[in-house]
Design an enzyme around this catalytic site. Sequence first.
Site, PDB file in Angstrom:
ATOM      1  N   ILE A   9     -16.010  -3.274  50.131  1.00  0.00           N
ATOM      2  CA  ILE A   9     -17.062  -2.936  51.111  1.00  0.00           C
ATOM      3  C   ILE A   9     -16.533  -2.054  52.243  1.00  0.00           C
ATOM      4  O   ILE A   9     -17.306  -1.332  52.887  1.00  0.00           O
ATOM      5  CB  ILE A   9     -17.735  -4.205  51.667  1.00  0.00           C
ATOM      6  CG1 ILE A   9     -19.050  -3.834  52.362  1.00  0.00           C
ATOM      7  CG2 ILE A   9     -16.793  -4.975  52.591  1.00  0.00           C
ATOM      8  CD1 ILE A   9     -19.989  -4.972  52.625  1.00  0.00           C
ATOM      9  N   GLY A  11     -14.688   0.494  51.827  1.00  0.00           N
ATOM     10  CA  GLY A  11     -14.514   1.851  51.297  1.00  0.00           C
ATOM     11  C   GLY A  11     -15.779   2.684  51.437  1.00  0.00           C
ATOM     12  O   GLY A  11     -16.812   2.221  51.943  1.00  0.00           O
ATOM     13  N   ASP A  56      -9.184 -11.139  47.464  1.00  0.00           N
ATOM     14  CA  ASP A  56      -8.369 -10.035  46.941  1.00  0.00           C
ATOM     15  C   ASP A  56      -8.482 -10.027  45.425  1.00  0.00           C
ATOM     16  O   ASP A  56      -8.413 -11.091  44.794  1.00  0.00           O
ATOM     17  CB  ASP A  56      -6.899 -10.242  47.366  1.00  0.00           C
ATOM     18  CG  ASP A  56      -6.094  -8.965  47.249  1.00  0.00           C
ATOM     19  OD1 ASP A  56      -6.038  -8.393  46.139  1.00  0.00           O
ATOM     20  OD2 ASP A  56      -5.532  -8.533  48.263  1.00  0.00           O
ATOM     21  N   LEU A  57      -8.624  -8.849  44.853  1.00  0.00           N
ATOM     22  CA  LEU A  57      -8.762  -8.754  43.387  1.00  0.00           C
ATOM     23  C   LEU A  57      -7.500  -9.206  42.662  1.00  0.00           C
ATOM     24  O   LEU A  57      -7.522  -9.430  41.459  1.00  0.00           O
ATOM     25  CB  LEU A  57      -9.082  -7.318  42.962  1.00  0.00           C
ATOM     26  CG  LEU A  57     -10.527  -6.843  43.086  1.00  0.00           C
ATOM     27  CD1 LEU A  57     -10.703  -5.552  42.306  1.00  0.00           C
ATOM     28  CD2 LEU A  57     -11.525  -7.875  42.582  1.00  0.00           C
ATOM     29  N   ALA A  79     -13.940  -2.455  44.463  1.00  0.00           N
ATOM     30  CA  ALA A  79     -12.558  -2.423  44.943  1.00  0.00           C
ATOM     31  C   ALA A  79     -11.648  -1.833  43.880  1.00  0.00           C
ATOM     32  O   ALA A  79     -11.812  -2.090  42.685  1.00  0.00           O
ATOM     33  CB  ALA A  79     -12.088  -3.834  45.296  1.00  0.00           C
ATOM     34  N   GLN A  81      -7.474   0.454  43.601  1.00  0.00           N
ATOM     35  CA  GLN A  81      -6.531   1.473  44.091  1.00  0.00           C
ATOM     36  C   GLN A  81      -7.127   2.751  43.511  1.00  0.00           C
ATOM     37  O   GLN A  81      -7.002   3.032  42.324  1.00  0.00           O
ATOM     38  CB  GLN A  81      -5.117   1.179  43.580  1.00  0.00           C
ATOM     39  CG  GLN A  81      -4.022   2.039  44.199  1.00  0.00           C
ATOM     40  CD  GLN A  81      -4.234   3.543  44.078  1.00  0.00           C
ATOM     41  OE1 GLN A  81      -4.823   4.191  44.973  1.00  0.00           O
ATOM     42  NE2 GLN A  81      -3.811   4.127  42.991  1.00  0.00           N
ATOM     43  N   SER A  82      -7.803   3.530  44.354  1.00  0.00           N
ATOM     44  CA  SER A  82      -8.697   4.572  43.846  1.00  0.00           C
ATOM     45  C   SER A  82      -8.154   5.994  43.994  1.00  0.00           C
ATOM     46  O   SER A  82      -8.832   6.936  43.606  1.00  0.00           O
ATOM     47  CB  SER A  82     -10.038   4.486  44.586  1.00  0.00           C
ATOM     48  OG  SER A  82      -9.866   4.924  45.918  1.00  0.00           O
ATOM     49  N   SER A 123     -15.216   5.374  35.970  1.00  0.00           N
ATOM     50  CA  SER A 123     -14.973   6.714  36.535  1.00  0.00           C
ATOM     51  C   SER A 123     -14.926   7.803  35.478  1.00  0.00           C
ATOM     52  O   SER A 123     -14.454   7.589  34.352  1.00  0.00           O
ATOM     53  CB  SER A 123     -13.626   6.669  37.268  1.00  0.00           C
ATOM     54  OG  SER A 123     -13.159   7.970  37.518  1.00  0.00           O
ATOM     55  N   GLU A 125     -12.787   9.913  35.489  1.00  0.00           N
ATOM     56  CA  GLU A 125     -11.364  10.106  35.176  1.00  0.00           C
ATOM     57  C   GLU A 125     -11.015   9.519  33.806  1.00  0.00           C
ATOM     58  O   GLU A 125      -9.974   9.834  33.238  1.00  0.00           O
ATOM     59  CB  GLU A 125     -10.486   9.463  36.258  1.00  0.00           C
ATOM     60  CG  GLU A 125     -10.439  10.255  37.547  1.00  0.00           C
ATOM     61  CD  GLU A 125      -9.704  11.586  37.393  1.00  0.00           C
ATOM     62  OE1 GLU A 125      -8.526  11.594  37.042  1.00  0.00           O
ATOM     63  OE2 GLU A 125     -10.340  12.636  37.624  1.00  0.00           O
ATOM     64  N   TYR A 147      -4.207   5.752  36.911  1.00  0.00           N
ATOM     65  CA  TYR A 147      -5.522   5.348  37.422  1.00  0.00           C
ATOM     66  C   TYR A 147      -6.569   5.444  36.310  1.00  0.00           C
ATOM     67  O   TYR A 147      -7.344   4.518  36.090  1.00  0.00           O
ATOM     68  CB  TYR A 147      -5.914   6.240  38.610  1.00  0.00           C
ATOM     69  CG  TYR A 147      -7.366   6.093  39.031  1.00  0.00           C
ATOM     70  CD1 TYR A 147      -7.770   5.062  39.879  1.00  0.00           C
ATOM     71  CD2 TYR A 147      -8.346   6.986  38.570  1.00  0.00           C
ATOM     72  CE1 TYR A 147      -9.103   4.923  40.243  1.00  0.00           C
ATOM     73  CE2 TYR A 147      -9.677   6.855  38.934  1.00  0.00           C
ATOM     74  CZ  TYR A 147     -10.051   5.816  39.776  1.00  0.00           C
ATOM     75  OH  TYR A 147     -11.375   5.681  40.131  1.00  0.00           O
TER      76      TYR A 147
END
Length: 331
Positions: A9, A11, A56-57, A79, A81-82, A123, A125, A147
Amino acid sequence: MPKALITGITGQDGSYLADFLLEQNYDVVGVIRRSSTGNYSRIQHIQDRIQMVQGDLIDLASLIGLLEEHRPDEVYNLAAQSFVPISWSQPILTGEVTALGVTRMLDAIRIVDKDIRFYQASSSEMFGKVREAPQREETPFYPRSPYGVAKVYGHWITVNYRESYDLFAVSGMLFNHESPRRGLEFLPRKVTHGVARIVAGLSNELRLGNLDSRRDWGYAPDYVKGMWMMLQHDQPDDFVLATGETHTVGEFVRIAFGHVGLDWENHVVVDPRYYRPAEVDLLVGDPSKAKRILGWEHSVSFEELVQLMVDADLAMLEVTEPQRTSPNINW
Ligand code: NDP
Ligand code: GDR
């Protein structure tokens, strides 16, 4: 009143999603991870209207505890590491959070309440070294970074829990989306903030990496609405959200500088330090399934997006102490 729990949230997307869900009269619970300094700038304006809870994830027990205590109807797992470059220097952390974090949340839902609807932030990606253009829901994946690999795992574990446990779990395959709330390390915000600093006389150059890669860039508030639409659909499914247009990094840069009457070639320095070990050269999404089934469409054009971000950064530099807006880290 429906209740939604949002990871990430603090982010960009989490903050816009919270704004949107409050407008829809949701009770919003936002998961914050413990840090020694608070990072609430994007949700400051709504902090009295949402519940902020610790979790925390990386920690399954914290997720189970949150679901048991708050009993949400919907969970939006934003959430991660993006930031793609960091995923090469911290591949294991990226896997723990961006990949296994999804399983932890899905498992928490399986254990606590299988009726909770689940959204996974997947994503473009995942398409990486693209197998076809434009990319659609069925396009095979070929990730090009740790990622991207982690997001492929997150996508498939979401599909697998849907099929194994009959969960209402959806994967939103979202192409790049930006806004004035975007982190300063991502290319669009780095550029618009850099332009504003040059206009303000705080700097004269902007160091960037690969100007030739192409992205499908949209406006973040449009995309968070699409996340919600996916969870309101009558069956769980996966959707691409994109504009269907692709532009080079160089075009983004040219329009941003041009908007304030500057020639980018006088200011941009290409610095190989910002090249990636493996690049995603071309992304362009096909959002026709989301349009046909959900009625989703983007509302802000590429040029409007660049200009609104430059304008917001110019306005911010006028009112904020310049040093506070500039990162000390070389992204
Ligand atoms: P941001 O980087 O702005 O936000 C990431 C959020 O994740 C932050 O709130 C961060 O918290 C939180 N977070 C990181 N690690 C953990 C952890 N271990 N436990 C709990 N929370 C954690 O990302 P965006 O808002 O741009 O993106 C949202 C999601 O959508 C991400 O999963 C991203 O990978 C994905 N995505 C984004 C796209 C885009 O163009 N923006 C496109 C496609 C997918 P903190 O503030 O404490 O760091
Ligand atoms: P991306 O976004 O990797 O697509 O991931 P980013 O804005 O970081 O990069 C876009 C493109 O710009 C090129 N580039 C630079 N990028 C950065 N950050 N800094 C530079 O100086 C620079 N110079 C050129 C990059 O090489 C790349 O080609 C974003 C994230 O939000 C992911 O979490 C999300 O999943 C995808 O979008 C869809």
